[in-house]
Design an enzyme around this catalytic site. Structure first.
Site, PDB file in Angstrom:
ATOM      1  N   TYR A 142      20.963  -9.794 -44.291  1.00 23.64           N
ATOM      2  CA  TYR A 142      20.063  -8.855 -44.922  1.00 23.64           C
ATOM      3  C   TYR A 142      18.896  -8.366 -44.059  1.00 23.64           C
ATOM      4  CZ  TYR A 142      22.916  -9.558 -49.220  1.00 23.64           C
ATOM      5  OH  TYR A 142      24.141  -9.377 -49.795  1.00 23.64           O
ATOM      6  N   LYS A 192      30.818 -20.212 -43.587  1.00 23.80           N
ATOM      7  CA  LYS A 192      32.373 -20.092 -43.178  1.00 23.80           C
ATOM      8  C   LYS A 192      32.130 -20.327 -41.652  1.00 23.80           C
ATOM      9  CE  LYS A 192      35.039 -16.997 -44.274  1.00 23.80           C
ATOM     10  NZ  LYS A 192      36.364 -17.234 -44.653  1.00 23.80           N
ATOM     11  N   ASP A 225      34.574 -18.913 -49.074  1.00 15.49           N
ATOM     12  CA  ASP A 225      35.860 -18.398 -49.762  1.00 15.49           C
ATOM     13  C   ASP A 225      36.618 -19.406 -50.651  1.00 15.49           C
ATOM     14  OD1 ASP A 225      36.573 -19.331 -47.614  1.00 15.49           O
ATOM     15  OD2 ASP A 225      38.398 -18.076 -47.209  1.00 15.49           O
ATOM     16  N   ASP A 249      24.095 -14.522 -52.824  1.00 17.59           N
ATOM     17  CA  ASP A 249      24.123 -13.324 -53.634  1.00 17.59           C
ATOM     18  C   ASP A 249      25.488 -13.170 -54.457  1.00 17.59           C
ATOM     19  OD1 ASP A 249      23.348 -10.816 -54.585  1.00 17.59           O
ATOM     20  OD2 ASP A 249      23.340  -9.691 -52.600  1.00 17.59           O
ATOM     21  N   ASP A 253      26.137 -14.465 -58.631  1.00 20.29           N
ATOM     22  CA  ASP A 253      26.403 -13.672 -59.597  1.00 20.29           C
ATOM     23  C   ASP A 253      27.613 -14.117 -60.334  1.00 20.29           C
ATOM     24  OD1 ASP A 253      24.142 -12.172 -59.403  1.00 20.29           O
ATOM     25  OD2 ASP A 253      25.301 -10.048 -58.961  1.00 20.29           O
TER      26      ASP A 253
END
Ligand code: NAD
Length: 368
Positions: A142, A192, A225, A249, A253
């Site tokens: 970001y 990852k 993942d 993020d 959530d």
């Protein structure tokens, strides 16, 4: 020793309503537990814009840097939607996070037994769930450069860059290990590393910090993942999860919603330790200012109250008192008290924001 200091920024919409209930709890601690906070108050968001033409004044920013912890309600509302970007209510919150350098975002996913039916997962998968996601908040994709939309031949190309330095990874890893020591003593780091160099570095640095400073904490690694799948399959296998800004993020959530309503979710953002050893800290509910229910006494104050419980635990080393407050919340829910956002069972009528706050104070009183 001086009293612990707290800056309260109630903000807009339901912010002041839910904060009124937290004030009742702070007052109770002062009267009944001899825990007195030096509380100051300030404006943030739309209310600060209305009063001062800016969503956060320099004075309030300076005060936030001085206190042991900041407790924020919520900012924003339709009245401010058309303001210039530079003075929008959210800019006040972003300034606080940036200037306090709050790099570790803590999002617990905790499921109270009485609300286990609210989850979209089976009751036995979520009942008693208590995990903590630590998301890196001030770096990563970001913020990385280069970024932008450029033209290449006949088409546009969108670019963002994932970038992490060793020190950025190490400091958030330390936050996660420190938290784990106060909880179940287990950290799972997610990245990852199979496809991203930043993931390889992330895994290396977390492992190095672990070996050098926290070998008493159990550490595991998981691809993000696979972590998402495991969160849905059997979330109770986790204690603390540490991950980067982007994966955090998404994962936080998803994990939060395992447990039901937005009105129940607290959060903390922590920075580097101050001179007194306490981390710079901002505590706030995950929800926004809920303009659709503001001023109607319908808001659930529990997310804000649980944010204060996090402050007791992580800023003030009052783990036993945090346990007491969380137990009080659990007990009112077990008694069947529900604000409107938690309705679902037949024959239950909602309690108001202040009735919920009063009931929690009554449970605190009963705990003595
Ligand atoms: P929101 O979280 O304010 O509300 C979403 C829905 O959840 C609404 O239906 C609301 O009534 C309900 N809800 C939220 N908190 C609740 C509570 N404590 N009790 C009962 N119900 C609750 O999100 P939104 O509607 O997308 O945004 C409203 C405003 O809040 C916008 O201006 C937005 O920018 C701002 N916002 C601020 C923050 C923050 O201050 N950290 C976070 C998100 C949104």
């Amino acid at each position: 020793m001086s009293n612990p200091s707290l800056l309260i920024l109630a903000g807009d919409g339901i912010g002041p309503e839910v904060m009124t209930e937290v004030r009742k709890i702070i007052d109770w601690y002062g009267a009944k537990r001899d825990v007195t906070f030096d509380v100051s108050e300030g404006l943030v968001g739309g209310c600060s814009y209305d009063a001062h033409g800016t969503p956060l004044t320099d004075e309030t920013m300076a005060r936030a840097q001085e206190v042991d912890a900041v407790l924020l309600g919520a900012v924003g509302g339709p009245k401010y939607d058309n303001l210039d970007f530079s003075v929008k209510p959210e800019r006040g919150l972003l300034r606080l996070r940036k200037e306090m350098d709050l790099y570790a975002n803590l999002r617990p996913a905790q499921c109270f037994d009485a609300l286990a039916d609210f989850s979209s997962l089976k009751k036995d998968v979520v009942a008693g769930l208590d995990i903590m996601i630590v998301r890196e908040l001030t770096s990563g994709i970001y913020f990385g450069e280069p970024r932008g939309i450029i033209k290449e031949g006949n088409e546009r190309v969108g670019i963002n860059t994932q970038r992490y330095t060793e020190s950025e990874i190490a400091r958030v890893a330390r936050s996660a290990f420190e938290l784990a020591r106060k909880r179940g003593n287990k950290v799972c780091s997610m990245e990852k590393a199979n496809v991203m160099e930043s993931g390889i570095l992330w895994r290396d640095v977390v492992t190095e910090v672990h070996q050098a400073e926290y070998s008493d904490v159990e550490l595991s690694h998981m691809y993000a993942d696979a972590g998402a799948m495991q969160l849905c399959r059997w979330p109770k296998q986790f204690d603390v999860i540490v991950t980067d800004n982007l994966f955090g993020d998404l994962l936080s959530d998803a994990a939060a919603m395992l447990t039901g309503s937005l009105g129940m979710l607290p959060s903390a953002s922590l920075g580097a330790p101050m001179e007194n050893g306490r981390p710079k800290a901002l505590y706030e509910p995950v929800h926004g200012s809920a303009p659709d229910i503001a001023g109607q006494g319908k808001a659930n104050p529990i997310a804000c109250i649980l944010s204060f419980a996090m402050a007791l635990r992580y800023s003030f080393d009052m783990g036993t008192e945090a346990d007491r407050l969380e137990k009080a919340v659990e007990d009112v829910l077990a008694d069947g008290l529900r604000t409107a956002d938690l309705l679902g069972e037949e024959g239950v009528s909602p309690v108001s924001t202040s009735e919920m706050g009063d009931a929690i104070v009554a449970k605190l009183e009963a705990s003595l």
